[in-house]
Design an enzyme around this catalytic site. Structure first.
Site, PDB file in Angstrom:
ATOM      1  N   ARG A 142       0.808  -1.224   0.000  1.00  0.00           N
ATOM      2  CA  ARG A 142       0.000   0.000   0.000  1.00  0.00           C
ATOM      3  C   ARG A 142       0.843   1.278   0.000  1.00  0.00           C
ATOM      4  O   ARG A 142       0.556   2.229   0.735  1.00  0.00           O
ATOM      5  CB  ARG A 142      -0.968   0.037   1.202  1.00  0.00           C
ATOM      6  CG  ARG A 142      -1.904  -1.120   1.284  1.00  0.00           C
ATOM      7  CD  ARG A 142      -2.839  -1.246   0.093  1.00  0.00           C
ATOM      8  NE  ARG A 142      -3.423  -2.563   0.115  1.00  0.00           N
ATOM      9  CZ  ARG A 142      -2.942  -3.586  -0.611  1.00  0.00           C
ATOM     10  NH1 ARG A 142      -1.923  -3.421  -1.441  1.00  0.00           N
ATOM     11  NH2 ARG A 142      -3.497  -4.760  -0.542  1.00  0.00           N
ATOM     12  N   SER A 184      -9.647  -0.100   4.387  1.00  0.00           N
ATOM     13  CA  SER A 184      -8.898  -0.304   5.637  1.00  0.00           C
ATOM     14  C   SER A 184      -8.399   1.035   6.160  1.00  0.00           C
ATOM     15  O   SER A 184      -7.814   1.815   5.414  1.00  0.00           O
ATOM     16  CB  SER A 184      -7.691  -1.217   5.393  1.00  0.00           C
ATOM     17  OG  SER A 184      -8.139  -2.470   4.953  1.00  0.00           O
ATOM     18  N   GLU A 254      -3.580   3.976   6.784  1.00  0.00           N
ATOM     19  CA  GLU A 254      -3.560   3.689   5.343  1.00  0.00           C
ATOM     20  C   GLU A 254      -4.359   4.787   4.632  1.00  0.00           C
ATOM     21  O   GLU A 254      -4.010   5.206   3.536  1.00  0.00           O
ATOM     22  CB  GLU A 254      -4.187   2.307   5.060  1.00  0.00           C
ATOM     23  CG  GLU A 254      -4.165   1.971   3.576  1.00  0.00           C
ATOM     24  CD  GLU A 254      -4.566   0.535   3.271  1.00  0.00           C
ATOM     25  OE1 GLU A 254      -4.203  -0.376   4.050  1.00  0.00           O
ATOM     26  OE2 GLU A 254      -5.247   0.330   2.250  1.00  0.00           O
TER      27      GLU A 254
HETATM   28  C1  LIG Z   1     -15.134  -0.133   0.443  1.00  0.00           C
HETATM   29  C2  LIG Z   1     -13.676   0.049   0.124  1.00  0.00           C
HETATM   30  C3  LIG Z   1     -12.843  -1.046   0.051  1.00  0.00           C
HETATM   31  C4  LIG Z   1     -11.488  -0.885  -0.251  1.00  0.00           C
HETATM   32  N1  LIG Z   1     -10.692  -1.989  -0.313  1.00  0.00           N
HETATM   33  C5  LIG Z   1      -9.399  -1.863  -0.655  1.00  0.00           C
HETATM   34  C6  LIG Z   1      -8.565  -3.015  -0.813  1.00  0.00           C
HETATM   35  O1  LIG Z   1      -8.992  -4.151  -0.646  1.00  0.00           O
HETATM   36  N2  LIG Z   1      -7.279  -2.828  -1.159  1.00  0.00           N
HETATM   37  C7  LIG Z   1      -6.753  -1.583  -1.358  1.00  0.00           C
HETATM   38  O2  LIG Z   1      -5.576  -1.484  -1.704  1.00  0.00           O
HETATM   39  N3  LIG Z   1      -7.512  -0.468  -1.208  1.00  0.00           N
HETATM   40  C8  LIG Z   1      -8.818  -0.577  -0.861  1.00  0.00           C
HETATM   41  N4  LIG Z   1      -9.595   0.540  -0.726  1.00  0.00           N
HETATM   42  C9  LIG Z   1      -8.975   1.860  -0.856  1.00  0.00           C
HETATM   43  C10 LIG Z   1      -9.028   2.455  -2.268  1.00  0.00           C
HETATM   44  O3  LIG Z   1      -9.859   1.672  -3.086  1.00  0.00           O
HETATM   45  C11 LIG Z   1      -7.623   2.501  -2.888  1.00  0.00           C
HETATM   46  O4  LIG Z   1      -6.676   3.112  -2.039  1.00  0.00           O
HETATM   47  C12 LIG Z   1      -7.614   3.266  -4.221  1.00  0.00           C
HETATM   48  O5  LIG Z   1      -6.334   3.159  -4.763  1.00  0.00           O
HETATM   49  C13 LIG Z   1      -7.969   4.743  -4.051  1.00  0.00           C
HETATM   50  O6  LIG Z   1      -8.006   5.377  -5.318  1.00  0.00           O
HETATM   51  P1  LIG Z   1      -8.584   6.855  -5.440  1.00  0.00           P
HETATM   52  O7  LIG Z   1      -8.540   7.282  -6.864  1.00  0.00           O
HETATM   53  O8  LIG Z   1      -9.899   6.933  -4.781  1.00  0.00           O
HETATM   54  O9  LIG Z   1      -7.481   7.669  -4.627  1.00  0.00           O
HETATM   55  P2  LIG Z   1      -7.682   8.875  -3.578  1.00  0.00           P
HETATM   56  O10 LIG Z   1      -8.316   8.375  -2.340  1.00  0.00           O
HETATM   57  O11 LIG Z   1      -8.313  10.028  -4.233  1.00  0.00           O
HETATM   58  O12 LIG Z   1      -6.142   9.228  -3.269  1.00  0.00           O
HETATM   59  C14 LIG Z   1      -5.322   8.310  -2.570  1.00  0.00           C
HETATM   60  C15 LIG Z   1      -3.857   8.739  -2.734  1.00  0.00           C
HETATM   61  O13 LIG Z   1      -3.484   8.593  -4.108  1.00  0.00           O
HETATM   62  C16 LIG Z   1      -2.893   9.792  -4.600  1.00  0.00           C
HETATM   63  N5  LIG Z   1      -3.271   9.966  -6.002  1.00  0.00           N
HETATM   64  C17 LIG Z   1      -4.530   9.980  -6.522  1.00  0.00           C
HETATM   65  N6  LIG Z   1      -4.471  10.130  -7.864  1.00  0.00           N
HETATM   66  C18 LIG Z   1      -3.156  10.220  -8.187  1.00  0.00           C
HETATM   67  C19 LIG Z   1      -2.436  10.399  -9.416  1.00  0.00           C
HETATM   68  N7  LIG Z   1      -3.063  10.535 -10.600  1.00  0.00           N
HETATM   69  N8  LIG Z   1      -1.089  10.458  -9.370  1.00  0.00           N
HETATM   70  C20 LIG Z   1      -0.428  10.334  -8.190  1.00  0.00           C
HETATM   71  N9  LIG Z   1      -1.032  10.158  -7.008  1.00  0.00           N
HETATM   72  C21 LIG Z   1      -2.387  10.120  -7.006  1.00  0.00           C
HETATM   73  C22 LIG Z   1      -3.486  10.907  -3.722  1.00  0.00           C
HETATM   74  O14 LIG Z   1      -2.632  12.025  -3.718  1.00  0.00           O
HETATM   75  C23 LIG Z   1      -3.603  10.210  -2.382  1.00  0.00           C
HETATM   76  O15 LIG Z   1      -2.368  10.280  -1.696  1.00  0.00           O
HETATM   77  C24 LIG Z   1     -10.959   0.413  -0.450  1.00  0.00           C
HETATM   78  C25 LIG Z   1     -11.807   1.529  -0.390  1.00  0.00           C
HETATM   79  C26 LIG Z   1     -13.156   1.359  -0.098  1.00  0.00           C
HETATM   80  C27 LIG Z   1     -14.041   2.577  -0.062  1.00  0.00           C
END
Ligand SMILES: Cc1cc2nc3c(=O)[nH]c(=O)nc-3n(C[C@H](O)[C@H](O)[C@H](O)COP(=O)(O)OP(=O)(O)OC[C@H]3O[C@@H](n4cnc5c(N)ncnc54)[C@H](O)[C@@H]3O)c2cc1C
Length: 273
Positions: A142, A184, A254
């Site tokens: 992560r 998480s 996380e």
């Molecule tokens: C119900 C649920 C279940 C989940 N289960 C999991 C799981 O099993 N495993 C898991 O790994 N995650 C899980 N997650 C977390 C989430 O799905 C991941 O972390 C996902 O990668 C978030 O993507 P996002 O676009 O929403 O990022 P955001 O939440 O918008 O951003 C997260 C981070 O990524 C950075 N970021 C975003 N876009 C970019 C870009 N273009 N370039 C560089 N950095 C960037 C941001 O600056 C920030 O630091 C879960 C979330 C939910 C709501």
């Protein structure tokens, strides 16, 4: 930069946050250092004192097959990638049917389920400062050392979409709550589980306002409706404090907390020896 007004109570998976003007990143990368980049906020807790925010524009929402690689824009949602791979019989993206986020956020977090991680089949990324090969990126559980916005990522193109994997990933979600959360809350410490530790210090299911660590899975901080940032932070700090005092283990967040008070090295959520 153009901007877009976003209501984070609707936009974020936590359903917490106010209305904020967010800058749209398209192709002028000269003034981006003052902004914090967001994806679809599935891993993000938006506070009452957020930094200036930016997001990739729609220009980066695409998928194409080129040079025998799968090239995906940073603003492409996981569901769209999963559907594309199903339609074109492409392997290794099945986990994205049950993993919310946009491509940039998924790569930045090295998101995954168990041993299936987004970096497994990554070849290189394109950032605002050019191409970066996988071998030049530090990545692990992560997290990555990527500092620039990810505009696009290229993956190995391997045939064989696997329906059974989709069923397996869906099953892995069975013990997780569907109440709004950001997945998480803490990373699992080496050799242990954050959920077990939270339960062991008596915080599973304890309500603070409308927020609590879920009865279904204690490492999911959930919003039972109109939950607020201060209550979420209270529970995060309480879990860190109690687990440290009982087990001498520091729970590392996380989720990303987007509030100036909690983003510096001085943040009360970061352990200092
Ligand atoms: C119900 C649920 C279940 C989940 N289960 C999991 C799981 O099993 N495993 C898991 O790994 N995650 C899980 N997650 C977390 C989430 O799905 C991941 O972390 C996902 O990668 C978030 O993507 P996002 O676009 O929403 O990022 P955001 O939440 O918008 O951003 C997260 C981070 O990524 C950075 N970021 C975003 N876009 C970019 C870009 N273009 N370039 C560089 N950095 C960037 C941001 O600056 C920030 O630091 C879960 C979330 C939910 C709501």
């Amino acid at each position: 930069m153009k901007t877009k007004r976003i209501n984070f109570k609707n936009y974020s998976s936590f359903k917490i946050g106010g209305e904020i003007e967010v800058a749209l990143l398209e192709d002028n990368f000269s003034k981006i250092d003052d902004y914090y980049l967001i994806g679809s906020c599935n891993n993000t807790l938006v506070g009452t004192n957020p930094p200036k925010l930016m997001m990739l524009s729609k220009k980066y929402d695409y998928i194409k097959i080129e040079d025998n690689l799968l090239k995906i824009g940073g603003a492409t949602p996981s569901g769209k990638i999963a559907s594309f791979c199903k339609k074109h019989d492409i392997a290794n993206f099945e986990l994205l049917s049950h993993l919310p986020g946009k491509l940039g956020g998924l790569v930045f977090m090295n998101a995954g389920l168990k041993e299936f991680e987004i970096f497994n089949h990554l070849v290189f990324i394109k950032t605002t400062s050019g191409i970066k090969l996988k071998k030049d990126i530090l990545f692990g559980y992560r997290g990555t050392d990527i500092v620039e916005p990810i505009l696009e990522a290229s993956f190995e193109l391997i045939a064989g979409y696997d329906k059974e994997r989709v069923t397996m990933f869906k099953k892995m979600r069975d013990n997780q709550p569907s109440t709004p959360s950001a997945g998480s809350c803490f990373k699992n410490p080496k050799g242990d589980y954050a959920g077990r530790l939270i339960e062991a210090v008596g915080l599973k299911g304890v309500m603070q306002g409308n927020m609590c660590f879920s009865q279904k899975h204690a490492n999911f901080l959930v919003n039972h409706g109109n939950g607020i940032f201060d209550d979420a932070i209270y529970l995060i700090k309480e879990a860190q404090k109690r687990v440290f005092s009982k087990f001498n283990i520091w729970l590392e967040c996380e989720i990303v907390v987007l509030d100036e008070r909690f983003m510096s090295e001085e943040s009360p959520l970061i352990k200092r020896d």
